[in-house]
Design an enzyme around this catalytic site. Structure first.
Site, PDB file in Angstrom:
ATOM      1  N   GLY A  85       7.175   4.922   7.933  1.00  0.00           N
ATOM      2  CA  GLY A  85       6.313   6.078   8.121  1.00  0.00           C
ATOM      3  C   GLY A  85       6.567   6.676   9.497  1.00  0.00           C
ATOM      4  N   SER A  86       5.558   7.331  10.032  1.00  0.00           N
ATOM      5  CA  SER A  86       5.768   8.063  11.280  1.00  0.00           C
ATOM      6  C   SER A  86       5.780   7.112  12.485  1.00  0.00           C
ATOM      7  CB  SER A  86       4.663   9.102  11.449  1.00  0.00           C
ATOM      8  OG  SER A  86       3.424   8.447  11.544  1.00  0.00           O
ATOM      9  N   THR A  87       6.375   7.590  13.551  1.00  0.00           N
ATOM     10  CA  THR A  87       6.472   6.792  14.776  1.00  0.00           C
ATOM     11  C   THR A  87       5.086   6.497  15.341  1.00  0.00           C
ATOM     12  OG1 THR A  87       8.669   7.614  15.273  1.00  0.00           O
ATOM     13  CG2 THR A  87       7.366   6.854  17.149  1.00  0.00           C
ATOM     14  N   ARG A  88       4.201   7.480  15.257  1.00  0.00           N
ATOM     15  CA  ARG A  88       2.852   7.283  15.792  1.00  0.00           C
ATOM     16  C   ARG A  88       2.121   6.155  15.033  1.00  0.00           C
ATOM     17  NH1 ARG A  88      -1.816  11.289  16.969  1.00  0.00           N
ATOM     18  NH2 ARG A  88      -0.196  12.838  17.133  1.00  0.00           N
ATOM     19  N   THR A  89       2.192   6.192  13.689  1.00  0.00           N
ATOM     20  CA  THR A  89       1.535   5.128  12.917  1.00  0.00           C
ATOM     21  C   THR A  89       2.209   3.786  13.168  1.00  0.00           C
ATOM     22  OG1 THR A  89       1.024   6.755  11.205  1.00  0.00           O
ATOM     23  CG2 THR A  89       0.770   4.459  10.600  1.00  0.00           C
ATOM     24  N   GLY A  90       3.535   3.808  13.287  1.00  0.00           N
ATOM     25  CA  GLY A  90       4.274   2.567  13.551  1.00  0.00           C
ATOM     26  C   GLY A  90       3.789   1.900  14.824  1.00  0.00           C
ATOM     27  N   GLU A 145      10.277   1.244  10.104  1.00  0.00           N
ATOM     28  CA  GLU A 145      11.252   2.314   9.833  1.00  0.00           C
ATOM     29  C   GLU A 145      10.538   3.627  10.104  1.00  0.00           C
ATOM     30  OE1 GLU A 145      14.292   1.786   9.196  1.00  0.00           O
ATOM     31  OE2 GLU A 145      14.187  -0.350   8.773  1.00  0.00           O
ATOM     32  N   GLU A 177      10.117  16.025  15.347  1.00  0.00           N
ATOM     33  CA  GLU A 177      10.455  15.843  13.937  1.00  0.00           C
ATOM     34  C   GLU A 177       9.606  16.824  13.137  1.00  0.00           C
ATOM     35  OE1 GLU A 177       9.031  12.396  11.658  1.00  0.00           O
ATOM     36  OE2 GLU A 177      11.079  12.134  10.938  1.00  0.00           O
ATOM     37  N   LYS A 214       0.859  -1.189   0.000  1.00  0.00           N
ATOM     38  CA  LYS A 214       0.000   0.000   0.000  1.00  0.00           C
ATOM     39  C   LYS A 214       0.891   1.234   0.000  1.00  0.00           C
ATOM     40  CE  LYS A 214      -1.945   2.662   3.059  1.00  0.00           C
ATOM     41  NZ  LYS A 214      -1.844   3.925   2.311  1.00  0.00           N
TER      42      LYS A 214
HETATM   43  P1  NAD Z   1       2.456   8.187   7.960  1.00  0.00           P
HETATM   44  O1  NAD Z   1       2.801   7.355   9.149  1.00  0.00           O
HETATM   45  O2  NAD Z   1       1.431   9.236   8.111  1.00  0.00           O
HETATM   46  O3  NAD Z   1       1.956   7.261   6.760  1.00  0.00           O
HETATM   47  C1  NAD Z   1       2.782   6.237   6.230  1.00  0.00           C
HETATM   48  C2  NAD Z   1       1.885   5.189   5.577  1.00  0.00           C
HETATM   49  O4  NAD Z   1       1.117   4.550   6.589  1.00  0.00           O
HETATM   50  C3  NAD Z   1       0.901   5.735   4.560  1.00  0.00           C
HETATM   51  O5  NAD Z   1       0.818   4.823   3.481  1.00  0.00           O
HETATM   52  C4  NAD Z   1      -0.404   5.766   5.350  1.00  0.00           C
HETATM   53  O6  NAD Z   1      -1.560   5.687   4.543  1.00  0.00           O
HETATM   54  C5  NAD Z   1      -0.262   4.546   6.217  1.00  0.00           C
HETATM   55  N1  NAD Z   1      -1.046   4.539   7.456  1.00  0.00           N
HETATM   56  C6  NAD Z   1      -1.440   5.606   8.210  1.00  0.00           C
HETATM   57  N2  NAD Z   1      -2.139   5.173   9.281  1.00  0.00           N
HETATM   58  C7  NAD Z   1      -2.170   3.822   9.231  1.00  0.00           C
HETATM   59  C8  NAD Z   1      -2.723   2.802  10.069  1.00  0.00           C
HETATM   60  N3  NAD Z   1      -3.381   3.087  11.198  1.00  0.00           N
HETATM   61  N4  NAD Z   1      -2.560   1.508   9.711  1.00  0.00           N
HETATM   62  C9  NAD Z   1      -1.875   1.198   8.593  1.00  0.00           C
HETATM   63  N5  NAD Z   1      -1.345   2.107   7.752  1.00  0.00           N
HETATM   64  C10 NAD Z   1      -1.472   3.409   8.078  1.00  0.00           C
HETATM   65  O7  NAD Z   1       3.853   8.781   7.447  1.00  0.00           O
HETATM   66  P2  NAD Z   1       4.104   9.768   6.196  1.00  0.00           P
HETATM   67  O8  NAD Z   1       3.636  11.141   6.586  1.00  0.00           O
HETATM   68  O9  NAD Z   1       3.621   9.149   4.948  1.00  0.00           O
HETATM   69  O10 NAD Z   1       5.709   9.760   6.122  1.00  0.00           O
HETATM   70  C11 NAD Z   1       6.506  10.589   6.887  1.00  0.00           C
HETATM   71  C12 NAD Z   1       7.075   9.833   8.073  1.00  0.00           C
HETATM   72  O11 NAD Z   1       7.776   8.684   7.611  1.00  0.00           O
HETATM   73  C13 NAD Z   1       8.096  10.639   8.849  1.00  0.00           C
HETATM   74  O12 NAD Z   1       7.891  10.469  10.220  1.00  0.00           O
HETATM   75  C14 NAD Z   1       9.426  10.019   8.421  1.00  0.00           C
HETATM   76  O13 NAD Z   1      10.477  10.181   9.335  1.00  0.00           O
HETATM   77  C15 NAD Z   1       9.055   8.593   8.230  1.00  0.00           C
HETATM   78  N6  NAD Z   1      10.018   7.917   7.352  1.00  0.00           N
HETATM   79  C16 NAD Z   1      10.905   7.036   7.915  1.00  0.00           C
HETATM   80  C17 NAD Z   1      11.863   6.401   7.121  1.00  0.00           C
HETATM   81  C18 NAD Z   1      12.876   5.455   7.714  1.00  0.00           C
HETATM   82  O14 NAD Z   1      13.540   4.735   6.957  1.00  0.00           O
HETATM   83  N7  NAD Z   1      13.027   5.395   9.034  1.00  0.00           N
HETATM   84  C19 NAD Z   1      11.885   6.670   5.743  1.00  0.00           C
HETATM   85  C20 NAD Z   1      10.963   7.572   5.209  1.00  0.00           C
HETATM   86  C21 NAD Z   1      10.013   8.180   6.026  1.00  0.00           C
END
Ligand code: NAD
Length: 492
Positions: A236-241, A259, A393, A183
């Site tokens: 993605g973000s720490t909160r979503t992770g 990540e 961040e 996704k």
């Molecule tokens: P995000 O967490 O908002 O979204 C990332 C993905 O997760 C999107 O596809 C989103 O639709 C999906 N998502 C959101 N909520 C979800 C849920 N409850 N269940 C499943 N999937 C869900 O992050 P973003 O704004 O797209 O990206 C920016 C963030 O990503 C920053 O915090 C950045 O540091 C991080 N990031 C980390 C790395 C790394 O390698 N550590 C690399 C790139 C980006």
């Protein structure tokens, strides 16, 4: 390629399931271009039923095609072909990537597309290298571990480097014999579709590489929770992770690779060689992709004796950046992904100033030829560990600067209460560099450089709340395998 006409790009929308593009579903999400805010397409939103269809399809392809069972070198051959097709498609893939993202097309064609192709090649090369081990047992037994794929991997990617982040999740999973349901971010959904089509063209069986479109709360959540998903890999973000990890625990104790976010320090000692080069690197590491990089070097820690000189040079380097749309030649400062995100960046900057920070440059919208949300590279001094801009961040082109006198003080400032993604150390003293490497709690430390090379063998991943597990390297490949222990009594 250094420019293109945004009106010339043909968009194919939908999910890619079982080798077919499916543009169906009651709800849709509009997709707009960050460079000018124009809504240029929409994608269907996969609901629970569509996710079930995609995952069941992937499971059935995993069981019925010979992808997992064929000779690993044969899988590798198909993946090498996939990589060749990606590289050969650069003239359409790079503008497709640039159109709806924050990646200037010159960077997308010089870096993102070749890096994507090379990531696939790296994992193709690993496909026949890790099969398990024979255990040292007594002679009455033969003990071994057999590496096996999980089945279907659920992969979720962010918007900041859509192609590269998507393939870092997908390539090791495919090479290890899994099927994948990817996704992409709802803000950058299209280049992943093209990747899946190219994989099919290369000979990856239908249903092995699938793409579903949708948001996080409906689509992402349904994917993570599906009972047939064997493992989840997320960037993605720490909160979503954290939410994904909880969902994985609730629905089957699924393993996860996460990540996540970062707030990475760059530590510059007064003996650092070539201060102009250091300034250029530091400015580049926070301005690249307008700071929308997980490993952006967003906290400058500089030894007091050279602080003024370094700040002056960074401000100069910032002033040379040119804001512009991703499709224009010469753009070195791309847009912020969305208007709300630009407002969030500005709010953090203004709050930090109100609580005592000094604005050295930036702190406002940048002018560009198009009406996207551009933000000027910003440098804030007189900040403390508690300042909003130092703790959070920002994911924008905002650099804070703090001074230190001793190594101990540098290490204290470098430590972030939550994040530990990456760090940079700039010094001519190798002993000092290694003391810093040992002392910094982060998943990656760069010395006298900042950022990756094309050494895919070096993994990337965070400590603390910056993540669990690794992308790239042998580690990411092994994380897509589970190991079965076998013990055979050979004396009958
Ligand atoms: P995000 O967490 O908002 O979204 C990332 C993905 O997760 C999107 O596809 C989103 O639709 C999906 N998502 C959101 N909520 C979800 C849920 N409850 N269940 C499943 N999937 C869900 O992050 P973003 O704004 O797209 O990206 C920016 C963030 O990503 C920053 O915090 C950045 O540091 C991080 N990031 C980390 C790395 C790394 O390698 N550590 C690399 C790139 C980006």
């Amino acid at each position: 390629m250094d420019r293109f006409d945004p009106a010339s790009i043909d968009i194919r929308s939908g999910h890619f399931i079982g080798g077919e593009l499916i543009d169906a579903g009651a709800s849709r999400i509009d997709v707009s271009r960050p460079s000018d805010g124009v809504t240029y397409a929409s994608v269907p939103l996969a609901d629970d039923a569509m996710i079930d269809y995609a995952v069941q399809n992937a499971w059935s392809a995993f069981k019925k095609s010979d992808w997992a069972r064929r000779a690993p070198r044969e899988r590798a051959r198909v993946l090498r072909k996939f990589a060749d097709l990606v590289a050969a498609d650069a003239l359409s893939l790079a503008p497709l990537e640039a159109l709806g993202s924050t990646r200037p097309v010159r960077d997308a064609s010089n870096w993102d597309v070749p890096f994507t192709a090379e990531s696939i090649r790296f994992y193709a090369e690993l496909a026949d290298k890790i099969g398990g081990d024979v255990a040292a047992t007594d002679h009455r037994h033969l003990g071994m571990t057999i590496a096996e794929p999980y089945g279907v991997i659920g992969a979720i990617a962010p918007w900041n480097f859509p192609l590269v982040m998507g393939i870092w999740k997908t390539a090791p999973a495919l090479a290890a014999g899994n099927a994948v349901v990817l996704k992409p971010s709802e803000m950058t959904p299209f280049s992943a579709l093209r990747l899946a089509e190219l994989a099919l063209d290369a000979g990856v069986p239908p249903g092995i590489f699938n793409v579903v479109q949708g948001d996080g709360s409906t689509t992402g959540d349904a994917l993570v929770r599906h009972p047939r998903i064997g493992k989840v890999t997320f960037t993605g973000s720490t909160r979503t992770g954290a939410a994904i990890m909880a969902a994985c625990a609730e629905t089957g104790t699924k393993p996860v690779t996460l990540e996540l976010g970062g707030k990475s320090p760059q530590i510059v000692f007064a003996d650092a060689p070539r201060i102009d080069e250091v300034a250029r690197r530091i400015a580049g590491s926070i301005a690249a992709n307008a700071g929308q990089v997980c490993v952006a070097g967003s906290r400058l820690l500089v030894q007091r004796a050279i602080a003024d000189e370094l700040i002056e040079r960074i401000v100069q380097a910032f002033s040379e950046l040119k804001a512009g749309p991703t499709w224009a030649a010469g753009t070195t400062l791309p847009p912020i992904i969305s208007e709300p995100q630009a407002q969030r960046i500005d709010a953090i900057v203004q709050r930090s100033i109100a609580s005592g920070a000094t604005l050295r440059c930036g702190g406002e919208r940048a002018d560009a030829a198009t009406p996207g949300a551009f933000y000027s590279p910003t440098l804030l001094s007189d900040v403390t560990q508690e300042s909003d801009a130092v703790r959070n961040e920002i994911f924008g082109p905002v650099l804070t600067v703090q001074s230190f006198d001793s190594e101990e003080e540098a290490l204290e400032l470098a430590a972030h209460p939550e994040y530990g993604l990456a760090a940079g150390v700039h010094t001519a003293d190798i002993g000092r560099a290694l003391r810093m490497v040992r002392g910094i709690e982060a998943g990656t430390v760069w010395v006298n450089r900042y950022g990756r090379t094309s050494d895919f063998v070096i993994p990337t991943g965070g400590y603390k709340r910056s993540g669990i597990g690794k992308d790239l390297g042998r580690q990411a490949y092994e994380a897509n395998l589970r190991f079965k222990s076998v013990l055979i009594d050979i004396e009958g």
